[in-house]
Design a protein around this motif. Structure first.
Motif, mmCIF file in Angstrom:
data_model
loop_
_atom_site.group_PDB
_atom_site.id
_atom_site.type_symbol
_atom_site.label_atom_id
_atom_site.label_comp_id
_atom_site.label_asym_id
_atom_site.label_seq_id
_atom_site.Cartn_x
_atom_site.Cartn_y
_atom_site.Cartn_z
ATOM 1 N N SER B 65 24.514 -23.189 -46.252
ATOM 2 C CA SER B 65 23.231 -22.536 -46.501
ATOM 3 C C SER B 65 23.136 -21.157 -45.862
ATOM 4 N N THR B 67 22.947 -17.355 -46.010
ATOM 5 C CA THR B 67 22.608 -16.364 -47.022
ATOM 6 C C THR B 67 23.214 -15.006 -46.718
ATOM 7 N N GLY B 68 23.808 -14.888 -45.553
ATOM 8 C CA GLY B 68 24.369 -13.595 -45.176
ATOM 9 C C GLY B 68 23.336 -12.619 -44.656
ATOM 10 N N GLN B 70 22.615 -11.914 -41.671
ATOM 11 C CA GLN B 70 23.143 -11.225 -40.480
ATOM 12 C C GLN B 70 22.250 -11.320 -39.250
ATOM 13 N N LYS B 71 21.287 -12.209 -39.272
ATOM 14 C CA LYS B 71 20.426 -12.318 -38.089
ATOM 15 C C LYS B 71 21.213 -12.835 -36.893
ATOM 16 N N CYS B 72 22.161 -13.732 -37.144
ATOM 17 C CA CYS B 72 22.971 -14.253 -36.043
ATOM 18 C C CYS B 72 23.835 -13.158 -35.449
ATOM 19 N N ILE B 83 29.857 -10.760 -39.846
ATOM 20 C CA ILE B 83 29.605 -11.222 -41.214
ATOM 21 C C ILE B 83 30.190 -10.192 -42.165
ATOM 22 N N CYS B 120 19.050 -18.216 -36.635
ATOM 23 C CA CYS B 120 19.354 -18.427 -38.050
ATOM 24 C C CYS B 120 18.152 -19.003 -38.778
ATOM 25 N N SER B 122 17.937 -20.151 -41.832
ATOM 26 C CA SER B 122 18.169 -21.224 -42.794
ATOM 27 C C SER B 122 19.013 -22.353 -42.207
ATOM 28 N N ALA B 124 21.913 -22.519 -41.030
ATOM 29 C CA ALA B 124 23.245 -22.588 -41.630
ATOM 30 C C ALA B 124 24.313 -22.886 -40.601
ATOM 31 N N ILE B 125 24.049 -22.538 -39.355
ATOM 32 C CA ILE B 125 25.049 -22.796 -38.317
ATOM 33 C C ILE B 125 24.451 -23.751 -37.293
HETATM 34 S S1 SF4 Z 1 24.498 -18.010 -40.327
HETATM 35 FE FE1 SF4 Z 1 22.278 -17.935 -40.572
HETATM 36 S S2 SF4 Z 1 21.668 -16.068 -39.450
HETATM 37 FE FE2 SF4 Z 1 23.866 -15.932 -39.781
HETATM 38 S S3 SF4 Z 1 24.074 -14.763 -41.680
HETATM 39 FE FE3 SF4 Z 1 24.105 -16.927 -42.256
HETATM 40 S S4 SF4 Z 1 21.984 -17.410 -42.732
HETATM 41 FE FE4 SF4 Z 1 21.939 -15.469 -41.603
#
Ligand code: SF4
Ligand code: SF4
Lengths: 378, 158
Positions: B65, B67-68, B70-72, B83, B120, B122, B124-125
């Motif tokens: 999940s 989305t890219g 880049q908040k992380c 990323i 993150c 969503s 995703a991690i």
């Molecule tokens: S891991 Fe989460 S915060 Fe990092 S780019 Fe993917 S969705 Fe965004």
């Protein structure tokens, strides 16, 4: 050795005594980290102690200038790693005060409980290592055994055993784990039954007493002059507990007595720390049953910008007064961050109290000053 | 105190201490043992919040999940996350959309602070609980978190 002309007399009168230098550290177990002590000794008598710092300098204060306020918090884990939770709290409180952010009561109470648990964990580790420094090996295992229970609590709730990073500006990263209260309630009676064991094992021990009583005496005046804080200062009768004089988080509602002693020797510092563990248990007991309901954090902006100005917050870590000083120019990074670490001031008085003693006494004195070197070097 | 009473007192205090150690020597099983690592490796359960290593869970369709957004990457204090992303055409809407090519995680640089997982949007991690991370070569500590051929789960929006 002496010159040729001196030799006949020196042989006649026995050995000629002469001052010389010796290095203690940087990799000496009794310096508790990479601290180098340059000792000037005359036989076994210490004439001068020069601490030489910088072996574990990581320029954390400088790194803070390029980090956001959320990111600074995790760097303070790496100062005094045995009080990491309290260090985190100091930064968060400083940022929250600057933002004039009121955190929920629940957060305050949880922070205080975790802070006191950290203090007990730090003191149990100190107790074990202290025993080992003066030659009692078993205390090491007993100290670590009880610390393990606290570490389990931390691991379950915060996700780490040492570098917690559980406080964030505005509250806590996650809510406490459902098992938290249960585990803390198990720990309190367990530790209550184990603390007298500490006394039986070490406090009353004749060898231990002979090695610590009257060793490394620090007067109250000197404690104040050198800026000592924490158990080191309180063992000399200088009442300086930040928790009493500048209460933070939930500490203003708590009844506890500040552990004080007047003799100022190594044994007094030892007793103050043991008394502090009892007090910390009492503080936790007052709070654990009524953790208020509510949120575990208040929302902050994703990018925190402090208003222009200078902000200071001090807290009481297991070693003394820890201060965070932030100068902000209104951007997302601090302009300058300075940490006031208890270890540095406490180390500065080592020369004063160790001179005239023996090398073995220095080890006992170092152990009761309880320095953590990353906190001094930063 | 006299010379002999000193000696008796001294021996007495030593015996008091030895009573404690003796008690645990006899009852070694009752509370004297904390962990017997590595003997208990098979049964060792880490706490679910333990921060060992950042991983990206994939479902059975090889979808994650991320989305890219880049908040992380932004939240990380030490640049442990990179990323690599591109804009791809979404087959459903026909619009261009950000998608990750590689989510690179440098475990060797990570300080396990947890800010990325917290940031993150969503989920995703997440954290994996393994802690035996030593390797012979540090390049092995650089991991690509999204599996080859994986794509973002439908419906996960930035
Ligand atoms: S891991 Fe989460 S915060 Fe990092 S780019 Fe993917 S969705 Fe965004
Ligand atoms: S845990 Fe911290 S250091 Fe590690 S990748 Fe995430 S943000 Fe970066």
């Amino acid at each position: 050795m002496g010159t040729a002309t001196l030799e006949p007399t020196s042989i006649k009168k026995g050995f000629k005594s002469e001052e010389y230098f010796i290095n203690m550290g940087p990799q000496h177990p009794a310096t508790h980290g990479v601290l180098r002590l340059l000792l000037t000794i005359d036989g076994e008598i210490i004439k001068k102690v020069d601490p030489d710092l910088g072996y574990i300098h990581r320029s954390i204060e400088k790194m803070c200038e390029s980090n956001s306020y959320q990111q600074i918090v995790h760097l303070t884990d790496r100062l005094d790693y045995l009080s990491s939770h309290i260090n985190n709290e100091a930064v968060c409180l400083c940022v929250e005060n600057a933002l004039e952010l009121e955190v929920p009561e629940r957060v305050k109470v949880i922070r205080t409980i975790l802070g006191e648990l950290t203090r007990i964990a730090s003191h149990t580790l100190w107790w074990g290592v202290m025993g080992m420094d003066v030659g009692a090996f078993s205390s090491y295992f007993y100290g670590f055994r009880d610390r393990e229970m606290i570490n389990d609590i931390f691991e379950e709730t915060c996700g780490a055993r040492l570098t917690m990073n559980y406080n964030i500006p505005g509250g806590l990263m996650q809510d406490i784990h459902p098992n938290f209260v249960k585990r803390v309630k198990e720990f309190i009676p367990h530790f209550r039954s184990k603390l007298p064991e500490y006394d039986r094992l070490l406090t009353g021990n004749i060898i231990f007493q002979k090695r610590t009583k009257g060793v490394g005496v620090l007067s109250k005046e000197d404690a104040i002059n050198f800026g000592a804080s924490g158990p080191v200062a309180r063992a000399s009768g200088y009442s300086c507990d930040v928790r009493k004089y500048h209460p933070y988080s939930a500490l203003d509602k708590i009844n506890f007595t500040e552990a004080l002693d007047t003799t100022g020797d190594s044994f007094a510092r030892y007793k103050v720390r043991i008394a502090e563990m009892w007090e910390s248990l009492a503080i936790i007991e007052q709070l654990i049953d009524n953790i208020p309901e509510g949120d575990h954090k208040v929302a902050t902006n994703a990018v925190i910008k402090l208003p222009k100005g200078e902000f200071y917050q001090k807290v009481e870590t297991a070693r003394g007064e820890f201060g965070v000083y932030i100068i902000s120019t209104g951007t997302k990074n601090p302009y300058r961050v300075k940490f006031r670490s208890p270890g540095l001031s406490n180390l500065s008085l080592l020369n004063h109290i160790a001179v005239g003693g023996k090398i073995g006494d220095l080890v006992a004195t170092m152990a009761t000053i309880d320095i953590v070197v990353p906190d001094i070097d930063r | 105190m006299g010379y002999f009473s000193d000696i008796y007192h001294g021996i007495g205090t030593l015996l008091t201490g030895m009573r404690v150690t003796g008690k645990y020597f006899i009852n070694a099983r009752k509370g004297a043992i904390t962990q017997q690592y590595p003997d208990n490796r098979d049964t060792l359960q880490m706490f679910e919040r333990f921060r060992g290593e950042v991983v990206m869970p994939h479902d059975e369709n090889n979808e994650h999940s991320c989305t890219g957004c880049q908040k992380c990457e932004l939240a990380c204090p030490n640049g442990s996350i990179e990323i690599i992303w591109d804009r791809v055409i979404d087959p459903e809407t026909g619009k261009k959309k950000k998608a990750i090519d590689q989510h690179i995680y440098h475990l060797g640089m990570c300080t396990q602070c947890g800010l990325c997982v917290d940031a993150c949007p969503s989920d995703a991690i997440k954290w994996a609980q393994n802690f035996e991370n030593s390797v012979y070569d540090r390049t092995q500590l650089t991991r690509i978190l999204n599996k080859p051929g994986s794509k973002v789960r439908a419906g996960v929006e930035e």
